[in-house]
Design a protein around this motif. Structure first.
Motif, mmCIF file in Angstrom:
data_model
loop_
_atom_site.group_PDB
_atom_site.id
_atom_site.type_symbol
_atom_site.label_atom_id
_atom_site.label_comp_id
_atom_site.label_asym_id
_atom_site.label_seq_id
_atom_site.Cartn_x
_atom_site.Cartn_y
_atom_site.Cartn_z
ATOM 1 N N PHE A 1 -9.870 -8.646 -7.199
ATOM 2 C CA PHE A 1 -10.171 -9.899 -6.514
ATOM 3 C C PHE A 1 -11.286 -9.698 -5.487
ATOM 4 O O PHE A 1 -12.226 -10.494 -5.411
ATOM 5 N N CYS A 2 -11.184 -8.616 -4.702
ATOM 6 C CA CYS A 2 -12.189 -8.369 -3.668
ATOM 7 C C CYS A 2 -13.556 -8.078 -4.283
ATOM 8 O O CYS A 2 -14.584 -8.560 -3.791
ATOM 9 N N VAL A 3 -13.573 -7.282 -5.370
ATOM 10 C CA VAL A 3 -14.852 -6.963 -6.021
ATOM 11 C C VAL A 3 -15.492 -8.229 -6.577
ATOM 12 O O VAL A 3 -16.695 -8.471 -6.397
ATOM 13 N N MET A 4 -14.691 -9.057 -7.267
ATOM 14 C CA MET A 4 -15.232 -10.294 -7.830
ATOM 15 C C MET A 4 -15.668 -11.252 -6.727
ATOM 16 O O MET A 4 -16.669 -11.964 -6.860
ATOM 17 N N LEU A 5 -14.919 -11.267 -5.616
ATOM 18 C CA LEU A 5 -15.283 -12.136 -4.503
ATOM 19 C C LEU A 5 -16.615 -11.697 -3.890
ATOM 20 O O LEU A 5 -17.468 -12.536 -3.566
ATOM 21 N N ILE A 6 -16.796 -10.392 -3.736
ATOM 22 C CA ILE A 6 -18.053 -9.882 -3.192
ATOM 23 C C ILE A 6 -19.208 -10.203 -4.135
ATOM 24 O O ILE A 6 -20.292 -10.628 -3.696
ATOM 25 N N MET A 7 -18.979 -10.016 -5.440
ATOM 26 C CA MET A 7 -20.028 -10.332 -6.408
ATOM 27 C C MET A 7 -20.376 -11.818 -6.379
ATOM 28 O O MET A 7 -21.551 -12.203 -6.401
ATOM 29 N N GLY A 8 -19.349 -12.665 -6.334
ATOM 30 C CA GLY A 8 -19.593 -14.100 -6.238
ATOM 31 C C GLY A 8 -20.315 -14.472 -4.962
ATOM 32 O O GLY A 8 -21.209 -15.335 -4.967
ATOM 33 N N ARG B 1 5.184 0.870 -9.288
ATOM 34 C CA ARG B 1 4.519 0.046 -10.297
ATOM 35 C C ARG B 1 4.024 -1.255 -9.683
ATOM 36 O O ARG B 1 2.876 -1.670 -9.903
ATOM 37 N N ASN B 2 4.884 -1.917 -8.924
ATOM 38 C CA ASN B 2 4.480 -3.182 -8.297
ATOM 39 C C ASN B 2 3.353 -2.967 -7.290
ATOM 40 O O ASN B 2 2.435 -3.792 -7.192
ATOM 41 N N ARG B 3 3.405 -1.859 -6.574
ATOM 42 C CA ARG B 3 2.347 -1.568 -5.616
ATOM 43 C C ARG B 3 1.022 -1.322 -6.334
ATOM 44 O O ARG B 3 -0.041 -1.759 -5.875
ATOM 45 N N PHE B 4 1.087 -0.624 -7.468
ATOM 46 C CA PHE B 4 -0.124 -0.380 -8.257
ATOM 47 C C PHE B 4 -0.704 -1.698 -8.772
ATOM 48 O O PHE B 4 -1.924 -1.905 -8.725
ATOM 49 N N ILE B 5 0.169 -2.572 -9.275
ATOM 50 C CA ILE B 5 -0.300 -3.858 -9.795
ATOM 51 C C ILE B 5 -0.955 -4.673 -8.687
ATOM 52 O O ILE B 5 -2.055 -5.236 -8.872
ATOM 53 N N MET B 6 -0.305 -4.749 -7.529
ATOM 54 C CA MET B 6 -0.852 -5.533 -6.428
ATOM 55 C C MET B 6 -2.158 -4.937 -5.906
ATOM 56 O O MET B 6 -3.113 -5.664 -5.617
ATOM 57 N N THR B 7 -2.210 -3.598 -5.814
ATOM 58 C CA THR B 7 -3.437 -2.949 -5.340
ATOM 59 C C THR B 7 -4.586 -3.177 -6.314
ATOM 60 O O THR B 7 -5.713 -3.490 -5.905
ATOM 61 N N SER B 8 -4.305 -3.025 -7.616
ATOM 62 C CA SER B 8 -5.347 -3.221 -8.626
ATOM 63 C C SER B 8 -5.826 -4.668 -8.636
ATOM 64 O O SER B 8 -7.034 -4.935 -8.714
ATOM 65 N N THR B 9 -4.879 -5.602 -8.565
ATOM 66 C CA THR B 9 -5.252 -7.016 -8.572
ATOM 67 C C THR B 9 -6.063 -7.374 -7.336
ATOM 68 O O THR B 9 -7.071 -8.085 -7.417
ATOM 69 N N LEU B 10 -5.630 -6.875 -6.183
ATOM 70 C CA LEU B 10 -6.353 -7.153 -4.940
ATOM 71 C C LEU B 10 -7.749 -6.534 -4.967
ATOM 72 O O LEU B 10 -8.720 -7.152 -4.502
ATOM 73 N N THR B 11 -7.851 -5.316 -5.523
ATOM 74 C CA THR B 11 -9.160 -4.671 -5.629
ATOM 75 C C THR B 11 -10.089 -5.477 -6.525
ATOM 76 O O THR B 11 -11.263 -5.711 -6.187
#
Length: 458
Positions: free
Chosen positions: A22-29, A10-20
């Motif tokens: 973050f990266c998508v929003m960072l690329i868009m920004g 569960r924690n790995r899923f949360i961290m992976t989803s959050t990181l994904t």
């Protein structure tokens, strides 16, 4: 799957989803900022090219020209066609490529807000004219200094501080250097970047807590199933002990009355086997129930050494040699009882499946982040064995020489317990794996130069 493993997934899923996210929003920004910066750069180049074509002057757009003509009562000259041509060119180039709107066509205020200065040089690079009427905070001396800096640069277009510069050849000979102040536009892009980063941080923070809240409900069913499975193993083990005890007592009574027979001895062996299997299942359940609160600073060197010593007579009786390399003291966050049980399982397994006359070695060493426990034994036939499935429950490599089948029946802390022979149950190493995981470690099996090694890292 244990509760700890479910929580870890569960924690790995949360961290992976959050990181994904973050990266998508960072690329868009990043694309937004890059798109805006390129737009400003290209717009500046178009404006400065137009100024250079007009020899450092910025002609008035149509709206201002018409107002001036109406107030003066004069007709427009041929410059209208030039201005209209410029407007059409700007519309096509900027709108089609970067979506930039009219620069002069519908926004005559831009004529007054465009801050620039131009320096005209003759063929000998001597300043002939300096035009600073469209900028207030640059005098002619500074304008010339900036222009010569631009001439010394390898590129004819670029940026210098808050300015963009553009160098071009004049039709009458010589060179013109135009500097355009884009402070407001660049400041706007910086504010956009800060806004994007702020939204990015807040969005990531918010999504983390939302996913954490929602995922708690998603894994609740799995947690309940794990708990029911543990309760079933415990309850079933308890219920099975009573009929097994009755069967054993009745068989022993029958032997006392009628004497021993092949059938009665077979029954007793199967009862002992079933009792050992039940005990091992309970051990797995208990190992999976261990929590972080049960781990404490423990001198595992003493636990491993004492447990290994208890197996020395067993190894000697089988014609094998038991060696150990263990420091005097090694303290890590662990469980004394679990470490003794783990050592007992691995050493017993090593003795059972060590080659005749071979050596069993127990090694404990400090690592950079904790400790490493290695139990190895001679095993000449291990070159072509599939070691990837050794920790699966009830897995057997083969009936004649099974590494993963080795277990101890009813093993107690620090003792070998009742040995069941090489047939085993196929869950001994599964118990060892559960014990290692309960102590936040990892276990691995490998074969090298005729020896099989079980390595536990804590």
């Amino acid at each position: 799957m244990t509760e700890h493993e479910i929580k870890r997934i569960r924690n790995r899923f949360i961290m992976t989803s959050t990181l994904t996210l973050f990266c998508v929003m960072l690329i868009m920004g990043g694309f937004i900022y890059l798109f805006g910066t390129i737009t400003i750069r290209n717009e500046a180049q178009q404006i400065m090219r137009y100024i250079a074509e007009n020899d450092g002057d910025l002609p008035k757009p149509d709206a201002i020209q018409n107002n001036d003509e109406e107030s003066q009562g004069s007709d427009t000259d041929s410059g209208d066609e030039h201005d209209n041509s410029f407007t059409e060119t700007m519309e096509w180039s900027l709108q089609s490529i970067f979506g930039v709107g009219d620069f002069f066509g519908e926004t005559p205020d831009s004529y007054y807000t465009t801050r620039y200065f131009a320096v005209l040089f003759d063929e000998n690079e001597t300043v002939s004219v300096i035009k600073t009427s469209h900028i207030a905070y640059i005098d002619e001396e500074q304008a010339e200094e900036y222009a010569r800096i631009a001439l010394d640069r390898p590129f004819r277009f670029g940026n210098f501080g808050r300015y963009y510069y553009y160098c071009a050849d004049r039709e009458s000979g010589g060179t013109i250097v135009v500097y355009l102040d884009r402070t407001e536009q660049l400041s706007l892009m910086r504010r956009v970047l800060i806004s994007v980063l702020s939204i990015l941080g807040f969005g990531t923070f918010l999504s983390f807590f939302i996913m954490r809240l929602l995922s708690k409900g998603f894994v609740r069913t799995e947690m309940e199933n794990v708990e029911k499975q543990k309760q079933f193993i415990t309850n079933a083990s308890h219920e099975l002990k009573t009929p097994l005890a009755v069967i054993k007592a009745n068989t022993e009574m029958q032997e006392m009355m009628d004497g021993e027979s092949e059938w009665s001895q077979s029954t007793l062996r199967q009862v002992d086997r079933m009792t050992g299997l039940i005990g091992n299942l309970v051990q797995i359940a208990r190992a999976q129930e261990m929590t972080d609160g049960e781990l404490a600073p423990t001198d595992i060197a003493a636990a491993v050494s004492e447990t290994a010593d208890s197996f020395a007579p067993v190894a000697a009786s089988d014609g094998k040699k038991l060696e150990k390399e263990i420091p005097d003291s090694l303290v890590i966050k662990s469980s004394d009882s679990s470490m003794r049980q783990l050592t007992s399982l691995l050493v017993d397994n090593a003795i059972k499946y060590c080659d005749d006359g071979g050596t069993i070695k127990v090694e404990l060493a400090r690592s950079r982040r904790g400790a490493v426990l290695t139990v190895s034994n001679d095993y000449a036939e291990g070159a072509n064995v599939d070691y990837t499935r050794f920790f699966e429950r009830f897995y057997r490599q083969d009936e004649a020489h099974t590494i993963s089948a080795g277990t101890v029946t009813g093993s107690s802390e620090g003792s070998s317990g009742e040995r069941t022979g090489k047939s085993g149950y196929g869950i001994g190493l599964s118990i060892a794996e559960s014990l290692v995981k309960s102590m936040k470690g990892s276990i691995d099996v490998s074969w090298d130069k005729g020896r099989i090694l079980f390595t536990c890292k804590f």
